[in-house]
Design an enzyme around this catalytic site. Sequence first.
Site, mmCIF file in Angstrom:
data_model
loop_
_atom_site.group_PDB
_atom_site.id
_atom_site.type_symbol
_atom_site.label_atom_id
_atom_site.label_comp_id
_atom_site.label_asym_id
_atom_site.label_seq_id
_atom_site.Cartn_x
_atom_site.Cartn_y
_atom_site.Cartn_z
ATOM 1 C CG ASP A 164 5.737 3.598 0.808
ATOM 2 O OD1 ASP A 164 6.063 4.212 1.856
ATOM 3 O OD2 ASP A 164 4.572 3.564 0.376
ATOM 4 C CE LYS A 210 1.066 4.718 8.450
ATOM 5 N NZ LYS A 210 1.124 4.087 7.154
ATOM 6 C CE1 TYR A 244 -3.603 2.610 0.688
ATOM 7 C CE2 TYR A 244 -2.309 3.273 2.592
ATOM 8 C CZ TYR A 244 -3.355 3.495 1.711
ATOM 9 O OH TYR A 244 -4.141 4.623 1.870
HETATM 10 C C1 LIG Z 1 0.506 4.663 5.812
HETATM 11 C C2 LIG Z 1 1.236 4.429 4.552
HETATM 12 C C3 LIG Z 1 1.133 5.297 3.454
HETATM 13 C C4 LIG Z 1 0.185 6.453 3.436
HETATM 14 O O1 LIG Z 1 0.460 7.393 4.410
HETATM 15 P P1 LIG Z 1 -0.722 8.416 4.854
HETATM 16 O O2 LIG Z 1 -0.049 9.309 5.836
HETATM 17 O O3 LIG Z 1 -1.793 7.573 5.425
HETATM 18 O O4 LIG Z 1 -1.154 9.127 3.621
HETATM 19 C C5 LIG Z 1 1.930 5.052 2.360
HETATM 20 N N1 LIG Z 1 2.767 4.015 2.315
HETATM 21 C C6 LIG Z 1 2.890 3.154 3.342
HETATM 22 C C7 LIG Z 1 3.869 2.032 3.255
HETATM 23 C C8 LIG Z 1 2.113 3.323 4.476
HETATM 24 O O5 LIG Z 1 2.206 2.442 5.472
#
Ligand SMILES: *Cc1c(COP(=O)(O)O)cnc(C)c1O
Length: 427
Positions: A236, A264, A141
Amino acid sequence: MNSAEYFEKSKKLSPGGVQSPVRSFKSVGGTPVYFKSAKGPFLYDVEGKEYVDFCMSFGPMILGHRDPDVEAVVNETVKTAWSFGTAEPYSLELAEFMVTEIPWVEKVRFVSSGTEAVMSALRLARAFTGRDKVLKFDGCYHGHVDSLLVKAGSGLAGTSSSDSAGIGEVQASQTLVLPLDDENAVKEVFAAHGKDIACLIVEPLPANYGLLPQRKEYIEKIADMARANGSLVIFDEVISGFRVGMQGMAAKFDKKPDLVTYGKIIGGGFPVGAYGGRKDLMEMIAPEGPVYQAGTLSGNPFGMRAGLATLQKLKRDNVHARLEKNTARFAEEMKGILNGSGRWSAVYQESLFWFHGETAEPVRRVDKIPAGHAEAYAKLFHALLNEGVYLAPSGYEVGFFSNAHDEKTIERVLEAASRAVKAVAKQ
Ligand SMILES: *Cc1c(COP(=O)(O)O)cnc(C)c1O
């Protein structure tokens, strides 16, 4: 009002009654609990009941809720400035910390969410390569970026179809989607589309569709294939950044990405994202270069200062080592208890954990997750909730351990789990 009453009211005011889908309990059933405060490893609901939290805002609260050291900095920020929209020293300090800590992040730009970080990194990759296509993996994701809200299509390897209404065919068709853990599929897609692929983007520790740890050789090989074809490699690390040690999965795998995205943890609980990487790439971002990207609240002082205080404490107190040890012990003991109701496997890495029905082989891709997982999880979730333990309300979200989850809290959860498992077995 109790939670059910709040939910009735919320449903009239916001879609599904929530501000982000998983919070609605749709996948586990029932009514979401409304929480009004949090401290350490605990959440307090609107009726005053205490829960041990393993959702931890889906990752940012690695030190626990309102860690005293971070709270002090936040209180200071309240009295300094809430937002500037100008040049200021706080983002500089967080940037300096990150760039010093992570050699392959030569320059960094702050945004307000992980989604924004990914969206900007893709734009940059397309600008640098002059190519349009992006290769992603099923089970990873990357936020709700249009072109990444796609799933594997039913046709040829790599084809995709949109995973949300409102995403045009043209946009979806720019994204190639492959299963994880399959080097050959990546090889074939590069053979067919190599000249059109701007970048490969992967969660080096996929943690948004359960926890699906990947083989080191796999990550190495796919990154090498991308480079051999002139495509950029984007890791990511929005979840894994500063959770998997100070340098993330790139260091674990000893594989440097060209660009890396964060979110995060780096905001300490405030809305922050970041993307960074090779200097020659980052220098293409406005105003230095032609790739436009901006934000009214970018570099917001709460996020910058709470984030820096969080990262400093992680390093100073060697928090990761402690978390890794505690998470492993907790996950193994939980597995023993859960086996009182069916057979379970525990997957854990660093301070992340996930339980699923027992499998002979480690689960590395979506289609290997045992059938019936969501149903089994929902039962467990509600039994634990009833005992005052809050897991994320979906079987495809992972558990987050924090520095505030001490011995006493772990013991309490293990006892609660024993009772919860007995309740499930009786159903
Ligand atoms: C949480 C997350 C996102 C999105 O971040 P948001 O702050 O919710 O937009 C993108 N990539 C990864 C791997 C994530 O865990």
